[in-house]
Design an enzyme around this catalytic site. Structure first.
Site, PDB file in Angstrom:
ATOM      1  N   LYS A  57     -12.966  -1.065   5.695  1.00 34.90           N
ATOM      2  CA  LYS A  57     -13.574  -2.086   4.796  1.00 34.90           C
ATOM      3  C   LYS A  57     -14.881  -3.142   5.221  1.00 34.90           C
ATOM      4  O   LYS A  57     -16.094  -3.073   4.697  1.00 34.90           O
ATOM      5  CB  LYS A  57     -12.734  -2.750   3.878  1.00 34.90           C
ATOM      6  N   ASP A 104      -0.430  -5.568   9.548  1.00 34.41           N
ATOM      7  CA  ASP A 104      -1.201  -4.616   9.096  1.00 34.41           C
ATOM      8  C   ASP A 104      -2.732  -5.421   8.471  1.00 34.41           C
ATOM      9  O   ASP A 104      -2.580  -5.981   7.612  1.00 34.41           O
ATOM     10  CB  ASP A 104      -0.922  -3.690   7.885  1.00 34.41           C
ATOM     11  N   TRP A 151       0.963  -1.111  -0.095  1.00 36.61           N
ATOM     12  CA  TRP A 151      -0.002   0.044  -0.074  1.00 36.61           C
ATOM     13  C   TRP A 151       0.821   1.190  -0.076  1.00 36.61           C
ATOM     14  O   TRP A 151       1.829   1.329   0.821  1.00 36.61           O
ATOM     15  CB  TRP A 151      -0.934  -0.012   1.105  1.00 36.61           C
TER      16      TRP A 151
END
Ligand code: LMR
Length: 391
Positions: free
Chosen positions: A242, A207, A127
């Site tokens: 999300k 993460d 990311w």
């Protein structure tokens, strides 16, 4: 003084949102920033969230400050979903709320730096904001290629880095549904990763921003849990953006695994101080709504059903894509095997621009696509356009 500042390019991923909005072509396709979309292309508020928000409107009796740790009811009720039935692992895990997963990553890296972490190893691609945060903290970063060209994990590279890093160095891993590659490790691979952390004494930072979007809440947490069952210490960064659809409400959490209460207390006294000096306190609304969901069986069921629907749709899009690619002369089979919102296309930067300018298809410059941007109505056009620019 301000004339000395050098202009910075806008964040490339966020800039795509504006570029897409300004495009007037009716058949444009948005595969950019990572938000879930229904088959109709919408990103609705979860019904469970709406119901919890209504309860907040009706019953919340104060908006006075909570403190840098945020809503601890939210933090604690989330833990069994992440860590399993023994959610604190016998009093070795505790957490605090953060502004989104980004806040958790920022806090984890800043705390690791404060605790003397000298270097962080990060698989690329990752990311893009991971690198931006590391750069901003001026934490030495070593990158390694973690993915094979065929869209599978280069597990030997991951194990090699974890084994070689050693004490005072960290390795940043994605808990599930890797962003941007969609790669997940198998149970055996996670097992070997956990062993490698133990052997070398390297510090794990995991993460987890997409739990529930791959194979299920439990399945997607299995790798994380297997590492935590072995290692003495770890940081876990968590996002509800999300899996609760809370994106702009910025709901995240930061958890620490340590040897016991005393170490946890000291770690969180530092984490609280870092949070206070950065954002003072996390925004309350989203976390409060999630707390209300998780303490109510009916709302919890509603949330889990909505999450199932999201996951099934994405699995369906992935298998349709793999088939449509085959029929359209583009090899998209790896995407069928990957998980979560994202996958990488084998396209050059020039082809990404061409797809955007000539075909109205928006994706990250790396060739990452958001799977949820594809629908029964646009997959055919997407595959044909891809074949046209790559053929
Ligand atoms: C993404 O990668 O698209 C999302 O995680 C949104 C973001 O903040 O970058």
């Amino acid at each position: 003084m301000l004339n000395r500042l050098e202009a910075q390019a806008p964040d490339a991923l966020l800039a795509l949102i504006k570029l897409h909005a300004a495009d007037e072509r009716p058949d444009k396709i948005d595969l950019g920033v990572g938000v879930y979309r229904t088959g109709q292309g919408d990103t609705p508020v979860f019904s469970a969230i709406k119901a919890a928000e209504q309860q907040l409107v009706d019953r919340q009796d104060s908006k006075s400050y909570l403190g840098p740790e945020g809503d601890m009811g939210f933090v604690n009720r989330l833990m069994p979903y992440i860590f399993g039935a023994d959610a604190t692992m016998g009093g070795r895990i505790a957490g605090m709320q953060t502004p989104g997963g980004t806040g958790a990553v920022r806090l984890a890296l800043a705390l690791a730096q404060k605790a003397g972490m000298t270097r962080l190893h990060m698989g690329v691609p990752s990311w893009p904001n991971h690198a931006q945060i590391l750069n901003d903290l001026a934490l030495e970063t070593v990158t390694f290629a973690h993915a094979n060209a065929d869209g599978t994990a280069n597990i030997e590279a991951v194990l090699d880095v974890v084994r070689r890093a050693g004490p005072n160095e960290g390795v940043l891993l994605h808990g599930c549904c890797h962003n941007p590659t969609g790669i997940d490790y198998s149970d055996e691979e996670w097992d070997a990763i956990g062993d490698a952390f133990v052997e070398s004494g390297t510090f794990p930072i995991i993460d987890t921003a997409y739990q529930g979007l791959g194979h299920g809440l439990e399945e997607d947490a299995a790798g994380l849990r297997s590492v935590l069952a072995k290692v003495p210490e770890a940081f876990i960064c968590y996002s509800c953006d999300k899996n609760f659809g809370m994106y702009r409400d910025r709901v995240g959490a930061f958890y620490v695994l340590a040897d016991g209460q005393e170490t946890l207390d000291t770690a969180f006294s530092n984490a609280n101080a870092l949070a206070r000096a950065s954002w003072s306190m996390p925004p309350d609304h989203g976390a409060a709504a999630i707390r209300l969901i998780l303490r109510d069986d009916e709302l919890t069921k509603m949330w889990l059903d909505e999450l199932d629907t999201m996951r099934s749709r994405m699995r369906e899009v992935r298998s349709t894509l793999a088939e449509a690619g085959m029929a359209g002369g583009v090899d998209l089979t790896p995407l069928g095997r990957q998980n979560g919102l994202f996958s990488m296309l084998p396209v050059s930067k020039e082809q990404v621009v061409q797809l955007r300018e000539e075909h109205g298809i928006y994706m990250a410059g790396s060739g990452r696509i958001n799977i949820a941007g594809l629908t029964a109505g646009n997959i055919e056009k997407f595959v044909a356009s891809l074949a046209a620019v790559t053929g």
